[in-house]
Design an enzyme around this catalytic site. Structure first.
Site, PDB file in Angstrom:
ATOM      1  N   ALA A  57     -20.691   4.294  13.858  1.00 41.30           N
ATOM      2  CA  ALA A  57     -19.448   4.716  13.006  1.00 41.30           C
ATOM      3  C   ALA A  57     -19.441   3.581  11.830  1.00 41.30           C
ATOM      4  O   ALA A  57     -17.760   3.284  11.681  1.00 41.30           O
ATOM      5  CB  ALA A  57     -18.328   5.808  12.978  1.00 41.30           C
TER       6      ALA A  57
ATOM      7  N   MET B  37     -19.447   1.177  18.210  1.00 40.23           N
ATOM      8  CA  MET B  37     -19.219   2.198  18.870  1.00 40.23           C
ATOM      9  C   MET B  37     -19.983   2.538  17.765  1.00 40.23           C
ATOM     10  O   MET B  37     -19.623   3.921  17.314  1.00 40.23           O
ATOM     11  CB  MET B  37     -18.222   2.425  19.516  1.00 40.23           C
ATOM     12  CG  MET B  37     -17.142   1.965  20.675  1.00 40.23           C
ATOM     13  SD  MET B  37     -16.535   2.840  21.444  1.00 40.23           S
ATOM     14  CE  MET B  37     -14.654   4.188  20.510  1.00 40.23           C
TER      15      MET B  37
ATOM     16  N   GLN C 291      -8.179  -6.256  22.011  1.00 40.56           N
ATOM     17  CA  GLN C 291      -9.381  -6.257  22.687  1.00 40.56           C
ATOM     18  C   GLN C 291      -9.821  -7.588  23.052  1.00 40.56           C
ATOM     19  O   GLN C 291      -9.969  -8.466  24.093  1.00 40.56           O
ATOM     20  CB  GLN C 291     -10.045  -5.310  22.035  1.00 40.56           C
ATOM     21  CG  GLN C 291     -11.074  -5.382  22.174  1.00 40.56           C
ATOM     22  CD  GLN C 291     -12.263  -3.933  21.715  1.00 40.56           C
ATOM     23  OE1 GLN C 291     -12.284  -3.098  22.080  1.00 40.56           O
ATOM     24  NE2 GLN C 291     -12.892  -4.469  20.548  1.00 40.56           N
TER      25      GLN C 291
ATOM     26  N   ARG D  78     -12.262   5.414  12.910  1.00 38.90           N
ATOM     27  CA  ARG D  78     -11.000   6.803  12.393  1.00 38.90           C
ATOM     28  C   ARG D  78     -10.677   7.314  11.361  1.00 38.90           C
ATOM     29  O   ARG D  78     -10.358   8.046  11.416  1.00 38.90           O
ATOM     30  CB  ARG D  78      -9.979   6.182  13.591  1.00 38.90           C
ATOM     31  CG  ARG D  78     -10.950   6.013  15.095  1.00 38.90           C
ATOM     32  CD  ARG D  78      -9.790   6.529  16.282  1.00 38.90           C
ATOM     33  NE  ARG D  78     -10.520   6.695  17.325  1.00 38.90           N
ATOM     34  CZ  ARG D  78     -10.321   5.751  18.052  1.00 38.90           C
ATOM     35  NH1 ARG D  78     -10.192   4.157  18.018  1.00 38.90           N
ATOM     36  NH2 ARG D  78     -11.179   5.549  19.062  1.00 38.90           N
TER      37      ARG D  78
ATOM     38  N   HIS E 226     -17.264  -3.873  10.243  1.00 38.53           N
ATOM     39  CA  HIS E 226     -18.552  -4.195  11.107  1.00 38.53           C
ATOM     40  C   HIS E 226     -19.570  -5.182  10.216  1.00 38.53           C
ATOM     41  O   HIS E 226     -20.429  -6.235  10.571  1.00 38.53           O
ATOM     42  CB  HIS E 226     -19.224  -2.777  11.075  1.00 38.53           C
ATOM     43  CG  HIS E 226     -18.667  -2.140  12.551  1.00 38.53           C
ATOM     44  ND1 HIS E 226     -17.813  -1.040  11.876  1.00 38.53           N
ATOM     45  CD2 HIS E 226     -18.322  -2.652  13.567  1.00 38.53           C
ATOM     46  CE1 HIS E 226     -17.464  -0.114  13.027  1.00 38.53           C
ATOM     47  NE2 HIS E 226     -17.493  -0.999  14.171  1.00 38.53           N
TER      48      HIS E 226
ATOM     49  N   GLN F 189     -10.363  -8.995  14.663  1.00 39.45           N
ATOM     50  CA  GLN F 189      -9.403  -9.478  14.562  1.00 39.45           C
ATOM     51  C   GLN F 189      -8.355  -8.120  14.805  1.00 39.45           C
ATOM     52  O   GLN F 189      -7.488  -7.975  14.812  1.00 39.45           O
ATOM     53  CB  GLN F 189      -8.806 -10.297  13.885  1.00 39.45           C
ATOM     54  CG  GLN F 189      -7.218 -11.127  14.150  1.00 39.45           C
ATOM     55  CD  GLN F 189      -7.040 -11.108  15.292  1.00 39.45           C
ATOM     56  OE1 GLN F 189      -7.968 -12.254  16.038  1.00 39.45           O
ATOM     57  NE2 GLN F 189      -5.946 -10.980  15.860  1.00 39.45           N
ATOM     58  N   LYS F 190      -8.955  -7.227  14.022  1.00 38.75           N
ATOM     59  CA  LYS F 190      -8.132  -5.217  13.834  1.00 38.75           C
ATOM     60  C   LYS F 190      -7.652  -5.162  15.443  1.00 38.75           C
ATOM     61  O   LYS F 190      -6.703  -4.541  15.743  1.00 38.75           O
ATOM     62  CB  LYS F 190      -9.476  -4.819  13.402  1.00 38.75           C
ATOM     63  CG  LYS F 190      -8.764  -2.946  13.369  1.00 38.75           C
ATOM     64  CD  LYS F 190      -7.871  -2.866  12.007  1.00 38.75           C
ATOM     65  CE  LYS F 190      -7.581  -0.543  12.535  1.00 38.75           C
ATOM     66  NZ  LYS F 190      -8.273  -0.807  13.267  1.00 38.75           N
TER      67      LYS F 190
ATOM     68  N   LEU G 148      -9.604  -1.166   7.367  1.00 34.93           N
ATOM     69  CA  LEU G 148     -10.880  -0.990   7.040  1.00 34.93           C
ATOM     70  C   LEU G 148     -11.468  -0.451   9.335  1.00 34.93           C
ATOM     71  O   LEU G 148     -10.920  -1.142   9.947  1.00 34.93           O
ATOM     72  CB  LEU G 148     -11.928  -1.342   7.843  1.00 34.93           C
ATOM     73  CG  LEU G 148     -12.630  -1.347   5.856  1.00 34.93           C
ATOM     74  CD1 LEU G 148     -14.162  -1.998   5.465  1.00 34.93           C
ATOM     75  CD2 LEU G 148     -12.606  -0.155   4.958  1.00 34.93           C
TER      76      LEU G 148
END
Ligand code: PAF
Length: 278
Positions: free
Chosen positions: A29, A27, A150, A184, A34, A145-146, A181
């Site tokens: 940011a 998404m 999901q 948000r 990432h 994995q954070k 990390l």
């Protein structure tokens, strides 16, 4: 090769190369976490596609859809630095037909733990991920994995619906002091950030124990000691594939997952434990 920016599905079709594609859905940011997904994607395919799309379907009415950080120019710099081939950045109108009718239901597994606090969230995630798979047609897709629940649900969707995409999970990337990390994190003031460190401390306290009851209790104690600015949502120790709570005699992998609100910011974190009851 220069980075190609595909702003709609027609651009995406033109940008597709001939070989295997690895997709990193995001998404935006974008942060170091990432980047680690992009590197993993690069090692798995000829072409790396990163999608940047803030998906309205996965935000509840009182959640942060409108204020979610949108940093597309710096996201492009990150993708360029990582040698990404294509960034897919559609508008909401490009992704969703105005008279859209059909979407996915995550089922019971989407209603527990994180899904209990965020009704409908995982339905929205699965719907957009399946659409991205159909549009990009990757052979591999990489997720952090954070967001453990999901990841588990995406694996479930691929198994239940025979989606021909290999799902790869990547380890959580942390700051030097343990904070996981997250896009948000940029909402946090310095004081909030200090309070937020209790999440990773709680996971470490849980890791030091051996039995499910003691693991949950150790994590809860750390979070309770963080003071009134941390509003605890849950501490769970669950099966990584089903997200149902594990029993006291559980052996093998379990996910210790926590969620809390610090001011207006809701954060989640987790760690995978290997339990071997004697
Ligand atoms: O993890 C995220 O950033 C999002 O949930 C995802 C997978 C890109 C779907 O919108």
């Amino acid at each position: 090769m220069d980075l190609i920016v595909a702003r709609n599905r027609e651009d995406l079709v033109k940008a597709r190369g001939g070989g295997e594609v690895a997709l990193v859905p995001t998404m935006g940011a974008l942060h170091e976490g990432h980047r680690s997904l992009m590197r993993l994607a690069r090692s798995r395919a000829d072409q790396v596609v990163v999608s940047v799309f803030v998906n309205p379907l996965q935000f509840g009415p009182n959640e942060d859809f409108s204020r979610y950080p949108r940093t597309f120019d710096s996201d492009l710099d990150v993708c360029r630095a990582e040698g990404v081939d294509v960034v897919f950045h559609p508008s909401v109108d490009d992704m969703y037909l105005p008279d859209r009718q059909v979407s996915l239901l995550a089922g019971r597994m989407g209603e527990i733990v994180e899904g209990e606090s965020r009704p409908g969230h995982f339905d929205g995630v699965l719907t957009v991920v399946l659409k991205l798979f159909n549009l990009v047609q990757p052979s591999v897709a990489v997720f952090g994995q954070k967001d453990a629940q999901q990841l588990a649900l995406i694996r479930r969707m691929v198994a239940d619906l025979d989606v021909p995409v290999e799902i790869v999970g990547a380890p959580t990337v942390r700051e030097h002091d343990g904070l996981a990390l997250s896009s948000r994190n940029r909402y946090l003031s310095e004081d909030d950030r200090q309070v937020a460190l209790a999440l990773s401390r709680a996971l470490r306290a849980g890791e030091a124990e051996r039995r499910p009851g003691a693991i949950r209790e150790a994590a809860r104690e750390v979070l309770a000691a963080a003071g009134p600015r941390l509003d605890l949502d849950y501490v769970v120790l669950v099966d990584p594939a089903t997200f149902s709570e594990v029993g006291e005699e559980h052996a093998g992998e379990a996910v210790l997952a926590v969620a809390a609100r610090i001011g207006a910011t809701r954060l989640i974190d987790n760690v995978i434990l290997n339990l071997n009851p004697a």
